[in-house]
Design a protein around this motif. Structure first.
Motif, PDB file in Angstrom:
ATOM      1  N   ALA A 213      12.611   8.034   2.061  1.00 21.25           N
ATOM      2  CA  ALA A 213      12.123   7.428   3.297  1.00 21.25           C
ATOM      3  C   ALA A 213      10.609   7.256   3.310  1.00 21.25           C
ATOM      4  CB  ALA A 213      12.556   8.282   4.498  1.00 21.25           C
ATOM      5  N   LEU A 214       9.894   8.131   2.607  1.00 23.43           N
ATOM      6  CA  LEU A 214       8.436   8.173   2.752  1.00 23.43           C
ATOM      7  C   LEU A 214       7.652   7.570   1.598  1.00 23.43           C
ATOM      8  CD1 LEU A 214       7.998  11.759   4.267  1.00 23.43           C
ATOM      9  CD2 LEU A 214       7.994   9.568   5.460  1.00 23.43           C
ATOM     10  N   TRP A 215       8.309   7.279   0.457  1.00 25.37           N
ATOM     11  CA  TRP A 215       7.510   6.799  -0.676  1.00 25.37           C
ATOM     12  C   TRP A 215       6.814   5.480  -0.346  1.00 25.37           C
ATOM     13  CZ3 TRP A 215       8.069   2.093  -3.027  1.00 25.37           C
ATOM     14  CH2 TRP A 215       9.273   1.417  -2.852  1.00 25.37           C
ATOM     15  N   PHE A 216       7.486   4.625   0.426  1.00 26.96           N
ATOM     16  CA  PHE A 216       6.878   3.327   0.728  1.00 26.96           C
ATOM     17  C   PHE A 216       5.696   3.457   1.681  1.00 26.96           C
ATOM     18  CE2 PHE A 216       6.914  -0.894   2.917  1.00 26.96           C
ATOM     19  CZ  PHE A 216       6.485  -1.627   1.824  1.00 26.96           C
ATOM     20  N   PRO A 217       5.817   4.184   2.802  1.00 30.07           N
ATOM     21  CA  PRO A 217       4.619   4.360   3.640  1.00 30.07           C
ATOM     22  C   PRO A 217       3.491   5.097   2.935  1.00 30.07           C
ATOM     23  CG  PRO A 217       6.478   5.630   4.506  1.00 30.07           C
ATOM     24  CD  PRO A 217       7.030   4.720   3.471  1.00 30.07           C
ATOM     25  N   VAL A 218       3.814   6.025   2.031  1.00 30.23           N
ATOM     26  CA  VAL A 218       2.753   6.693   1.265  1.00 30.23           C
ATOM     27  C   VAL A 218       2.035   5.687   0.379  1.00 30.23           C
ATOM     28  CG1 VAL A 218       2.307   8.348  -0.580  1.00 30.23           C
ATOM     29  CG2 VAL A 218       3.768   8.998   1.331  1.00 30.23           C
ATOM     30  N   LEU A 219       2.812   4.830  -0.296  1.00 25.11           N
ATOM     31  CA  LEU A 219       2.206   3.782  -1.120  1.00 25.11           C
ATOM     32  C   LEU A 219       1.321   2.889  -0.262  1.00 25.11           C
ATOM     33  CD1 LEU A 219       1.993   2.053  -3.740  1.00 25.11           C
ATOM     34  CD2 LEU A 219       4.027   0.835  -2.937  1.00 25.11           C
ATOM     35  N   PHE A 220       1.786   2.563   0.928  1.00 19.85           N
ATOM     36  CA  PHE A 220       1.032   1.708   1.842  1.00 19.85           C
ATOM     37  C   PHE A 220      -0.305   2.352   2.194  1.00 19.85           C
ATOM     38  CE2 PHE A 220       1.580  -2.032   4.474  1.00 19.85           C
ATOM     39  CZ  PHE A 220       0.645  -1.864   5.482  1.00 19.85           C
ATOM     40  N   ALA A 221      -0.275   3.649   2.565  1.00 21.39           N
ATOM     41  CA  ALA A 221      -1.504   4.338   2.970  1.00 21.39           C
ATOM     42  C   ALA A 221      -2.475   4.480   1.807  1.00 21.39           C
ATOM     43  CB  ALA A 221      -1.157   5.720   3.538  1.00 21.39           C
ATOM     44  N   VAL A 222      -1.977   4.932   0.661  1.00 18.11           N
ATOM     45  CA  VAL A 222      -2.852   5.119  -0.501  1.00 18.11           C
ATOM     46  C   VAL A 222      -3.388   3.775  -0.985  1.00 18.11           C
ATOM     47  CG1 VAL A 222      -2.925   5.885  -2.907  1.00 18.11           C
ATOM     48  CG2 VAL A 222      -1.696   7.248  -1.202  1.00 18.11           C
ATOM     49  N   GLY A 223      -2.511   2.775  -1.018  1.00 20.50           N
ATOM     50  CA  GLY A 223      -2.932   1.460  -1.485  1.00 20.50           C
ATOM     51  C   GLY A 223      -4.003   0.843  -0.621  1.00 20.50           C
ATOM     52  N   PHE A 224      -3.879   0.983   0.699  1.00 15.67           N
ATOM     53  CA  PHE A 224      -4.883   0.405   1.576  1.00 15.67           C
ATOM     54  C   PHE A 224      -6.228   1.114   1.437  1.00 15.67           C
ATOM     55  CE2 PHE A 224      -1.994  -2.448   3.366  1.00 15.67           C
ATOM     56  CZ  PHE A 224      -2.652  -3.264   4.265  1.00 15.67           C
ATOM     57  N   MET A 225      -6.204   2.410   1.198  1.00 16.04           N
ATOM     58  CA  MET A 225      -7.470   3.118   1.010  1.00 16.04           C
ATOM     59  C   MET A 225      -8.169   2.654  -0.265  1.00 16.04           C
ATOM     60  SD  MET A 225      -8.073   5.037   3.602  1.00 16.04           S
ATOM     61  CE  MET A 225      -7.364   3.635   4.505  1.00 16.04           C
TER      62      MET A 225
END
Length: 473
Positions: free
Chosen positions: A25-37
């Motif tokens: 459930a969380l790998w995609f939002p984690v990718l989103f947060a890390v990627g945007f940073m």
């Protein structure tokens, strides 16, 4: 042997399943947060020019300006001499060109206000050294309704995002469709968004009117959509992350739309020639503002992405056929559409185990066109099995593990069951669907709250299973 519809796993098993569920459930939002940073905050927090190409009229003047700019901003500018400052800008050899005799800076407002402001700020003190005030000539101004020169970037961003979002939605809500149907769908949707966005932009006067923009926009949407469709069978549940990384996290900073390309880190500058969003932006600017300068190189890159998508789709089709040809099963009612759906979601890697059954209503009448969706323990959709006219469905190549099955049909309430498949066994699982208006809950049934009971049993492979009136074979 009766199959299990629910169990109460031990603490260790429950913890493992919880961990897996959270990870999925969380790998995609984690990718989103890390990627945007890393792809937005770090490159954009303090933009500065890196080898920004500027031209200066005259050899001696260019050399003098080059020295002055290198002292003021080491590595920030790439100064080249020119005989015609206006031509240097319109041919896109430079983003700005300075005429020292007239103290005039030639710019292209259509490249964005940030780039124009940087050029003006840079050359104002150079003109002041001669005791003159800098004059600014905009050789390629943005449309009258586009005050910041950013509207075209938002249009290209829309075409890119919708290009892959439509594939995500098709994979989630229509996995049983044939590939040709999906291709026709993305083509139709791409045509709609291309015409719609262009029309809106033209009406509010944020771009000059030129229908050639529609063709470039359509090519961009198809390049993105075809690549995502082609990647789907190979990256399966990771497709949202792969698409987000390629077409958003890497494409936006390297496009030169939000922040001028010469002012982002060199890593993103190096990506620009290869990424579809930036090259589409270049192509449309070439058509609208620069008399076609650099158009065909950008179109070729977009065409290359389209070819890549076509090759991936062809490879997926060939792989699917090679897997199915030696062990095609007469009882697999899915046909080519099911095979393609299974391939797109990563199912069908083994010939066994198998699942058969019927979908009926509560009166025992077969329900044709019902879809039995199969989800593995990690939450990944692995198959969509459709019932025939007799209500029968079947599936091959399902993973030998605990699966969740959801049977649904128009006009009926969905029903859920859980079953564990083992290699070497054939599971028979029937569903009886209630009408939508019959809010019926089964009494204590051994399944989670809200689940409805189903009938089922496990038999040895090789036996033909048929209940009275059952069309499953």
């Amino acid at each position: 042997m009766t199959h299990e519809t629910a169990t109460s796993p031990g603490g260790a098993t429950r913890a493992l399943e919880t961990t897996r569920a959270l990870a999925n459930a969380l790998w995609f939002p984690v990718l989103f947060a890390v990627g945007f940073m890393f792809c937005y905050l770090l490159p954009f927090h303090s933009p500065a020019p890196h080898d920004l190409p500027v031209a200066v009229q005259g050899e001696e003047a260019a050399a003098a300006v080059s020295v002055a700019l290198e002292e003021a901003a080491p590595g920030g500018f790439d100064v080249v001499p020119t005989e015609d400052p206006d031509e240097a800008v319109l041919d896109r050899d430079a983003v700005a060109a300075y005429d020292p005799a007239a103290h005039t800076l030639h710019v292209a407002g259509s490249l964005g206000a940030a780039l124009e402001q940087t050029a003006v700020k840079t050359f104002t003190p150079i003109a002041a050294q001669d005791g003159a005030e800098l004059e600014v000539a905009d050789d390629a101004p943005a449309a009258s309704g586009d005050g910041m020169g950013m509207s075209l970037f938002y249009m290209v961003l829309t075409w890119t995002l919708t290009g892959y979002i439509v594939v995500m939605m098709l994979s989630a809500h229509a996995p049983h469709l044939r590939r040709r149907t999906k291709l026709l769908t993305v083509a139709g949707f791409g045509a709609f968004t291309s015409v719609f966005c262009y029309t809106v932009a033209a009406v509010v006067d944020v771009i000059p009117h030129d229908p050639a923009v529609i063709a470039i926009a359509f090519l961009l949407t198809q390049a993105v959509s075809w690549t995502c469709l082609g990647l789907a069978p190979f990256v399966t549940k990771w497709l949202p992350g792969v698409a987000m990384t390629v077409f958003v996290l890497l494409s936006m900073p390297s496009s030169g739309g939000a922040i001028p390309l010469p002012m982002v880190p060199e890593f993103f500058q190096a990506l620009h020639p290869l990424m579809p969003m930036g090259r589409a932006l270049d192509a449309i600017r070439a058509v609208l503002y620069f008399d076609g300068a650099g158009l065909w190189g950008s179109v070729a890159v977009l065409g290359g992405w389209l070819v890549l998508g076509a090759l991936l789709l062809a490879a997926a089709t060939l792989r699917e056929r090679s897997r199915r040809a030696p062990g095609a099963h007469a009882g697999d009612r899915g046909g080519p559409a099911k095979a393609e759906a299974a391939e797109d979601t990563g199912a069908g890697k083994d010939a066994e185990p198998s699942l058969i059954g019927r979908v009926t209503d509560t009166a025992g009448r077969p329900v044709a066109g019902a879809v039995v969706s199969v989800v593995d323990h990690s939450g990944r959709h692995v198959a969509a099995l459709e019932s025939g006219a007799d209500g029968a469905y079947s599936g091959l190549g399902l993973p030998g593990e605990r699966l969740t099955l959801l049977a649904s049909a128009p006009g009926h309430s969905p029903r859920v069951a859980r079953v564990t498949l083992d290699h070497g066994g054939l599971v028979h699982l029937d569903f009886a669907l209630y009408p939508d208006d019959a809010a019926v809950r089964a009494p204590e049934s051994g399944v989670s709250e809200g689940f409805l009971p189903v009938s089922g049993r496990r038999v040895a492979l090789g036996r033909r299973v048929r209940e009275p009136g059952d069309g499953a074979g």
